[in-house]
Design a protein around this motif. Structure first.
Motif, PDB file in Angstrom:
ATOM      1  N   ILE A  46       0.838  -1.205   0.000  1.00 12.76           N
ATOM      2  CA  ILE A  46       0.000   0.000   0.000  1.00 12.76           C
ATOM      3  C   ILE A  46       0.874   1.257   0.000  1.00 12.76           C
ATOM      4  N   TRP A  47       2.023   1.199   0.676  1.00 12.87           N
ATOM      5  CA  TRP A  47       2.904   2.361   0.749  1.00 12.87           C
ATOM      6  C   TRP A  47       3.419   2.754  -0.636  1.00 12.87           C
ATOM      7  N   LEU A  50       0.649   4.596  -2.172  1.00 14.15           N
ATOM      8  CA  LEU A  50       0.291   5.791  -1.406  1.00 14.15           C
ATOM      9  C   LEU A  50       1.136   7.000  -1.798  1.00 14.15           C
ATOM     10  N   GLN A  51       2.405   6.779  -2.080  1.00 10.84           N
ATOM     11  CA  GLN A  51       3.294   7.907  -2.392  1.00 10.84           C
ATOM     12  C   GLN A  51       2.864   8.666  -3.649  1.00 10.84           C
ATOM     13  N   VAL A  54      -0.702  10.391  -3.076  1.00 10.31           N
ATOM     14  CA  VAL A  54      -0.702  11.631  -2.288  1.00 10.31           C
ATOM     15  C   VAL A  54      -0.135  12.782  -3.114  1.00 10.31           C
TER      16      VAL A  54
END
Length: 273
Positions: A46-47, A50-51, A54
């Motif tokens: 997910i990270w 996510l980057q 965002v």
């Protein structure tokens, strides 16, 4: 395992038969780096998504509300996200490859194998991350109900990825070689990447510039051609082949320069590390 005669590297001398013999090591090192990266992480995959997500939200607010940038053929969030994930592939590939030789110094000192396997496998880790972020792009295409030609998208996106990987590996090899000889060079790389981000059409279209000489200058950046291909696949708009050819030529030159530099220094790596 049969013995190998280690000879001084000549200009751009690579034993492709030997590289093929070590293909299992290449896969092993790439998979090992992927496991290490995601082991004991809270957000895991997910990270990775996510980057760019965002950043896409931030730039969507900035460019749409403040700068009022128009991106014909697709919503700005899709435009920005497609650029950000290609940038992520490019920058991560360079960073991973640049640090790979030092982080694997213990192996390099003990065992012989084609050293180019190390930075190449590091770029594959960046490609694995890119494939994860690509899934959200598919979701966005469906969400915004973009009417696109799937064969065209796959073809142009594949060419875009190839162009990005070529330039990323080339620069990664140059940085890996420079970092071994000058250890403080690693601190310059983040600054160079930040600068390159803002001169690349990641979150803005090249059409923003009216100056033709400036557009040609920006076309030297391999990412300009890669992003033009990807976005043409998303919108169905004509490809700027002149831009793509310039970017492709520069990417190939960078790769040749990286391979040459890496090959000429390969025999010295064990002593330098």
């Amino acid at each position: 395992m049969p013995g190998y005669d280690i000879k001084p590297a000549k200009w751009l001398s690579f034993d492709f038969k030997e590289l093929w013999q070590f293909r299992e090591l290449f896969v092993f090192m790439a998979w090992r780096d992927i496991q290490v990266k995601y082991k004991q992480t809270l957000l895991g995959f997910i990270w990775v998504i996510l980057q760019p997500l965002v950043l896409m939200l931030i730039f969507s607010t900035l460019w749409l509300k403040v700068m009022k940038v128009e991106t014909p053929g697709m919503p700005y969030p899709v435009f920005a996200y497609s650029g950000l994930i290609l940038w992520g592939l490019f920058s991560s590939g360079i960073s991973n490859a640049g640090e790979s030789m030092i982080s694997n110094s213990n192996i390099i000192k003990k065992v012989y194998f084609p050293r180019i396997i190390i930075p190449s496998s590091a770029v594959i880790v960046a490609f694995f991350d890119f494939l994860i972020t690509l899934m959200l792009l598919v979701v966005m295409i469906v969400w915004f109900d973009l009417h696109i030609s799937i064969p065209r998208l796959i073809t142009f996106l594949a060419l875009s990825i190839l162009l990005t990987l070529i330039s990323s590996l080339g620069l990664g090899l140059i940085i890996a070689s420079a970092t071994i000889k000058f250890r403080d060079f690693r601190y310059v790389v983040p600054f160079l990447l930040q600068t390159l981000f803002f001169v690349s059409p990641v979150v803005y279209p090249l059409s923003l510039y009216n100056s033709e000489p400036l557009r040609i200058l920006l076309s030297i950046n391999p990412l300009a051609g890669a992003m033009n291909l990807a976005r043409s696949g998303l919108t169905g708009s004509p490809v700027e082949w002149g831009l793509v050819l310039i970017s492709s030529f520069v990417a190939i030159i960078i790769l040749i320069a990286g391979l040459t530099m890496f090959s000429r220094m390969e025999s010295q790596y064990s002593d330098m590390l």
